[in-house]
Motif scaffolding. Structure first.
Motif, PDB file in Angstrom:
ATOM      1  N   GLU A  35       0.828  -1.209   0.000  1.00  0.00           N
ATOM      2  CA  GLU A  35       0.000   0.000   0.000  1.00  0.00           C
ATOM      3  C   GLU A  35       0.862   1.259   0.000  1.00  0.00           C
ATOM      4  O   GLU A  35       0.538   2.243  -0.681  1.00  0.00           O
ATOM      5  N   ILE A  36       1.952   1.256   0.758  1.00  0.00           N
ATOM      6  CA  ILE A  36       2.851   2.414   0.793  1.00  0.00           C
ATOM      7  C   ILE A  36       3.431   2.666  -0.594  1.00  0.00           C
ATOM      8  O   ILE A  36       3.458   3.803  -1.073  1.00  0.00           O
ATOM      9  N   VAL A  37       3.876   1.610  -1.251  1.00  0.00           N
ATOM     10  CA  VAL A  37       4.458   1.743  -2.590  1.00  0.00           C
ATOM     11  C   VAL A  37       3.408   2.246  -3.582  1.00  0.00           C
ATOM     12  O   VAL A  37       3.670   3.156  -4.374  1.00  0.00           O
ATOM     13  N   GLU A  38       2.207   1.688  -3.529  1.00  0.00           N
ATOM     14  CA  GLU A  38       1.137   2.102  -4.442  1.00  0.00           C
ATOM     15  C   GLU A  38       0.746   3.560  -4.240  1.00  0.00           C
ATOM     16  O   GLU A  38       0.588   4.316  -5.194  1.00  0.00           O
ATOM     17  N   LYS A  39       0.597   3.972  -2.994  1.00  0.00           N
ATOM     18  CA  LYS A  39       0.131   5.325  -2.698  1.00  0.00           C
ATOM     19  C   LYS A  39       1.203   6.383  -2.968  1.00  0.00           C
ATOM     20  O   LYS A  39       0.890   7.557  -3.144  1.00  0.00           O
TER      21      LYS A  39
ATOM     22  N   PRO B 263      -4.820   7.067  10.702  1.00  0.00           N
ATOM     23  CA  PRO B 263      -3.741   6.387   9.985  1.00  0.00           C
ATOM     24  C   PRO B 263      -4.027   6.263   8.491  1.00  0.00           C
ATOM     25  O   PRO B 263      -5.175   6.155   8.074  1.00  0.00           O
ATOM     26  N   ASP B 264      -2.961   6.288   7.695  1.00  0.00           N
ATOM     27  CA  ASP B 264      -3.071   6.074   6.254  1.00  0.00           C
ATOM     28  C   ASP B 264      -3.047   4.580   5.927  1.00  0.00           C
ATOM     29  O   ASP B 264      -3.601   4.146   4.923  1.00  0.00           O
ATOM     30  N   TYR B 265      -2.353   3.812   6.762  1.00  0.00           N
ATOM     31  CA  TYR B 265      -2.193   2.370   6.555  1.00  0.00           C
ATOM     32  C   TYR B 265      -2.457   1.674   7.885  1.00  0.00           C
ATOM     33  O   TYR B 265      -1.813   1.981   8.884  1.00  0.00           O
ATOM     34  N   VAL B 266      -3.405   0.734   7.890  1.00  0.00           N
ATOM     35  CA  VAL B 266      -3.785   0.024   9.112  1.00  0.00           C
ATOM     36  C   VAL B 266      -3.680  -1.473   8.869  1.00  0.00           C
ATOM     37  O   VAL B 266      -4.263  -1.988   7.912  1.00  0.00           O
ATOM     38  N   GLY B 267      -2.951  -2.134   9.749  1.00  0.00           N
ATOM     39  CA  GLY B 267      -2.874  -3.585   9.666  1.00  0.00           C
ATOM     40  C   GLY B 267      -4.187  -4.223  10.059  1.00  0.00           C
ATOM     41  O   GLY B 267      -4.751  -5.023   9.323  1.00  0.00           O
TER      42      GLY B 267
ATOM     43  N   ARG C  68      11.600  19.518   7.359  1.00  0.00           N
ATOM     44  CA  ARG C  68      10.218  19.731   6.931  1.00  0.00           C
ATOM     45  C   ARG C  68       9.885  18.810   5.767  1.00  0.00           C
ATOM     46  O   ARG C  68      10.154  19.132   4.611  1.00  0.00           O
ATOM     47  N   PRO C  69       9.309  17.656   6.066  1.00  0.00           N
ATOM     48  CA  PRO C  69       8.923  16.746   4.985  1.00  0.00           C
ATOM     49  C   PRO C  69       7.798  17.343   4.143  1.00  0.00           C
ATOM     50  O   PRO C  69       7.035  18.187   4.621  1.00  0.00           O
ATOM     51  N   ALA C  70       7.705  16.894   2.898  1.00  0.00           N
ATOM     52  CA  ALA C  70       6.620  17.346   2.025  1.00  0.00           C
ATOM     53  C   ALA C  70       5.280  16.829   2.540  1.00  0.00           C
ATOM     54  O   ALA C  70       4.281  17.547   2.519  1.00  0.00           O
ATOM     55  N   ARG C  71       5.267  15.580   2.996  1.00  0.00           N
ATOM     56  CA  ARG C  71       4.054  14.957   3.518  1.00  0.00           C
ATOM     57  C   ARG C  71       4.439  14.007   4.648  1.00  0.00           C
ATOM     58  O   ARG C  71       5.534  13.458   4.649  1.00  0.00           O
ATOM     59  N   VAL C  72       3.519  13.801   5.568  1.00  0.00           N
ATOM     60  CA  VAL C  72       3.696  12.821   6.635  1.00  0.00           C
ATOM     61  C   VAL C  72       2.499  11.886   6.591  1.00  0.00           C
ATOM     62  O   VAL C  72       1.354  12.337   6.547  1.00  0.00           O
ATOM     63  N   GLN C  73       2.790  10.585   6.589  1.00  0.00           N
ATOM     64  CA  GLN C  73       1.751   9.573   6.611  1.00  0.00           C
ATOM     65  C   GLN C  73       1.974   8.684   7.835  1.00  0.00           C
ATOM     66  O   GLN C  73       3.045   8.708   8.432  1.00  0.00           O
ATOM     67  N   LEU C  74       0.970   7.909   8.177  1.00  0.00           N
ATOM     68  CA  LEU C  74       1.036   7.062   9.357  1.00  0.00           C
ATOM     69  C   LEU C  74       0.648   5.633   9.014  1.00  0.00           C
ATOM     70  O   LEU C  74      -0.395   5.397   8.401  1.00  0.00           O
ATOM     71  N   ALA C  75       1.506   4.683   9.422  1.00  0.00           N
ATOM     72  CA  ALA C  75       1.226   3.256   9.275  1.00  0.00           C
ATOM     73  C   ALA C  75       1.247   2.632  10.666  1.00  0.00           C
ATOM     74  O   ALA C  75       2.191   2.835  11.428  1.00  0.00           O
ATOM     75  N   VAL C  76       0.200   1.882  10.996  1.00  0.00           N
ATOM     76  CA  VAL C  76       0.133   1.203  12.295  1.00  0.00           C
ATOM     77  C   VAL C  76      -0.262  -0.245  12.098  1.00  0.00           C
ATOM     78  O   VAL C  76      -1.036  -0.573  11.198  1.00  0.00           O
ATOM     79  N   LEU C  77       0.291  -1.095  12.942  1.00  0.00           N
ATOM     80  CA  LEU C  77      -0.077  -2.506  12.892  1.00  0.00           C
ATOM     81  C   LEU C  77      -1.506  -2.695  13.395  1.00  0.00           C
ATOM     82  O   LEU C  77      -2.269  -3.470  12.825  1.00  0.00           O
ATOM     83  N   ALA C  78      -1.877  -1.972  14.461  1.00  0.00           N
ATOM     84  CA  ALA C  78      -3.218  -2.110  15.036  1.00  0.00           C
ATOM     85  C   ALA C  78      -3.779  -0.739  15.392  1.00  0.00           C
ATOM     86  O   ALA C  78      -3.083   0.095  15.957  1.00  0.00           O
ATOM     87  N   ASP C  79      -5.038  -0.525  15.040  1.00  0.00           N
ATOM     88  CA  ASP C  79      -5.757   0.700  15.422  1.00  0.00           C
ATOM     89  C   ASP C  79      -6.878   0.274  16.353  1.00  0.00           C
ATOM     90  O   ASP C  79      -7.785  -0.442  15.951  1.00  0.00           O
ATOM     91  N   ARG C  80      -6.782   0.715  17.608  1.00  0.00           N
ATOM     92  CA  ARG C  80      -7.771   0.277  18.598  1.00  0.00           C
ATOM     93  C   ARG C  80      -8.844   1.318  18.894  1.00  0.00           C
ATOM     94  O   ARG C  80      -9.706   1.105  19.729  1.00  0.00           O
ATOM     95  N   GLY C  81      -8.790   2.466  18.212  1.00  0.00           N
ATOM     96  CA  GLY C  81      -9.812   3.484  18.448  1.00  0.00           C
ATOM     97  C   GLY C  81      -9.531   4.316  19.687  1.00  0.00           C
ATOM     98  O   GLY C  81      -8.400   4.354  20.158  1.00  0.00           O
ATOM     99  N   HIS C  82     -10.537   5.006  20.175  1.00  0.00           N
ATOM    100  CA  HIS C  82     -10.470   5.852  21.371  1.00  0.00           C
ATOM    101  C   HIS C  82      -9.606   7.099  21.163  1.00  0.00           C
ATOM    102  O   HIS C  82      -8.912   7.539  22.073  1.00  0.00           O
TER     103      HIS C  82
END
Length: 182
Positions: free
Chosen positions: A23-27, A144-148, A123-137
């Protein structure tokens, strides 16, 4: 609930990281990308995703890691002597898409601290977030941009990520908070 309910086993973790790398490569097909892991387990996961992304792109991708201990907004309520790791960002961030990698997304405060720490390096052009688990709250408007795996949990539960490099096993479990603290 049983003591530790396994929600991702070794093979699930591997497949999930492969999917996130794709997904990171595609996006980011038209962008220069770098990966930065949040200490501790996010840094381990970032190294794994980094290898996969480099294999897919067949080119070198910058990799770094961040310690956010002194950027946390709850430092007054943390242990008196937090374990501090070195940050390693040995490449210029300017113009890059930086993918921050962490193990669990919960309130969003760790990610906020990571973004603040990251911007101290450039100063990056963009910042994205990838997480193995998103538990909410969430307590902050962070998504996140990428969620396991999305893991709906109660606040009385804890998501535990174990990685082979640190814990001898790859798995994600959910436990009751009182059991996790024992």
């Amino acid at each position: 609930m049983e003591q530790n309910k396994v929600v991702l086993d070794h093979d699930d973790v591997r497949r999930t990281l492969v999917r996130i790398a794709h997904e990171i490569v595609e996006k980011n097909a038209d962008h220069r990308v770098a990966l930065v892991g949040i200490h501790r387990r996010g840094a381990v996961l970032a190294r794994r995703v980094h290898r996969l992304v480099e294999d897919l792109l067949e080119s070198s991708v910058p990799l770094g890691d961040l310690d956010i201990s002194f950027y946390r907004d709850d430092i007054a309520t943390r242990p008196a002597h937090p374990v501090v790791h070195s940050s390693h960002l040995d490449f210029p961030l300017d113009g890059l898409t930086v993918v921050i990698v962490d193990d669990v997304l919960f309130t969003g405060r760790t990610v906020r601290a990571a973004i603040e720490a990251l911007f101290d390096y450039g100063r990056p052009a963009r910042v994205q977030l990838a997480v193995l688990a998103d538990r909410g709250h969430r307590e902050l408007p962070i998504r996140p941009d990428y969620v396991g795996k999305n893991l709906p949990t109660s606040r009385a539960e804890r998501v535990n990520v174990h990685v082979e490099e640190l814990d001898g096993i790859d798995e994600v479990t959910i436990s009751e908070l009182k059991e996790a603290l024992a």
